[in-house]
Design an enzyme around this catalytic site. Sequence first.
Site, PDB file in Angstrom:
ATOM      1  N   SER A 139       0.863  -1.191   0.000  1.00 48.97           N
ATOM      2  CA  SER A 139       0.000   0.000   0.000  1.00 48.97           C
ATOM      3  C   SER A 139       0.891   1.229   0.000  1.00 48.97           C
ATOM      4  CB  SER A 139      -0.878   0.028   1.248  1.00 48.97           C
ATOM      5  OG  SER A 139      -1.489   1.304   1.371  1.00 48.97           O
ATOM      6  N   TYR A 153      -1.509  -0.570  10.239  1.00 48.88           N
ATOM      7  CA  TYR A 153      -1.700  -1.117   8.885  1.00 48.88           C
ATOM      8  C   TYR A 153      -0.530  -0.710   7.990  1.00 48.88           C
ATOM      9  CZ  TYR A 153      -3.717  -1.143   4.121  1.00 48.88           C
ATOM     10  OH  TYR A 153      -3.940  -1.308   2.766  1.00 48.88           O
TER      11      TYR A 153
END
Length: 244
Positions: A139, A153
């Site tokens: 990501s 995350y």
Amino acid sequence: MLVTGGSRGIGAATAQLAAENGYDVCFSYRSRKQDAKAVCRAIEAAGQRALAVQADFSSAADIATLWNKAVSTFGTINVLVNNVGVLEQQKHLVDYDVIRLRRIFNVNVVGTIISCREAVRHMSTRDGGAGGVIVNLSSVAARLGASGEYVDYAASKAAVDVLTKGLAGEVAEQGIRVNAVRPGSIYTDIHADGGEPARVDRVKNGIPMKRGGQPEEIAAAILWLASDASSYVTGSILDVTGGL
Ligand code: NAP
């Protein structure tokens, strides 16, 4: 091709584009059986074979079972797309608890590593395999940190980046290429899990291209990394972020 988390979002777009490119596709889902059936129908409509397997990526046993079912149905798996990834409600780090951290790291890091392990055991030419390609989903958060939203995350995705680089070096002589795609803000359900379903529209003006991405735009990058068109690419992390 084996796509983890293929019942919706980026994984479903990848499964469908893979079928349109001539791959038979096995994919996993966690709980949304009806969505998984719809993806099977789309793969079959493209003239390819489909297999949907329920698997929870916090369970190493489920990941091993997924591989067993994929191999017993299709024989050889040439490409693994490690797409499963989870985040939790947007919160500052000061409010995190251990249960939340374990949930995220169990799925995004431990699950991804175990999935890579199964792929290497199957693909390695050193052990009689046919070689292959692994594409991990990182990501843009791994580069930007996701301050005030989900630093945990982001940290788990930074681990995916390093895993990609390290594993690529380990298996380069075993016929396996390992790369990652780093999506920016893409229109999928994952933002609802963070508590902000419309997050992409909130952040889009901070993106140089002034728009969020579509799952199909990530799938296209994954399919390129899976293909022989990227035959000299390994250990690379491809940003697909609209310029962020
Ligand atoms: P999504 O829409 O939330 O879809 C998640 C998929 O993974 C579904 O197929 C889901 O199955 C499955 N899944 C969820 N938790 C699971 C678990 N514990 N075990 C097994 N399977 C599980 O996600 P997405 O937005 O397409 O994201 C795909 C990947 O791209 C993730 O790794 C994510 O971190 C990364 N990414 C996304 C964005 C973005 O903006 N969307 C940006 C950067 C990176 P069910 O349908 O059965 O629940």
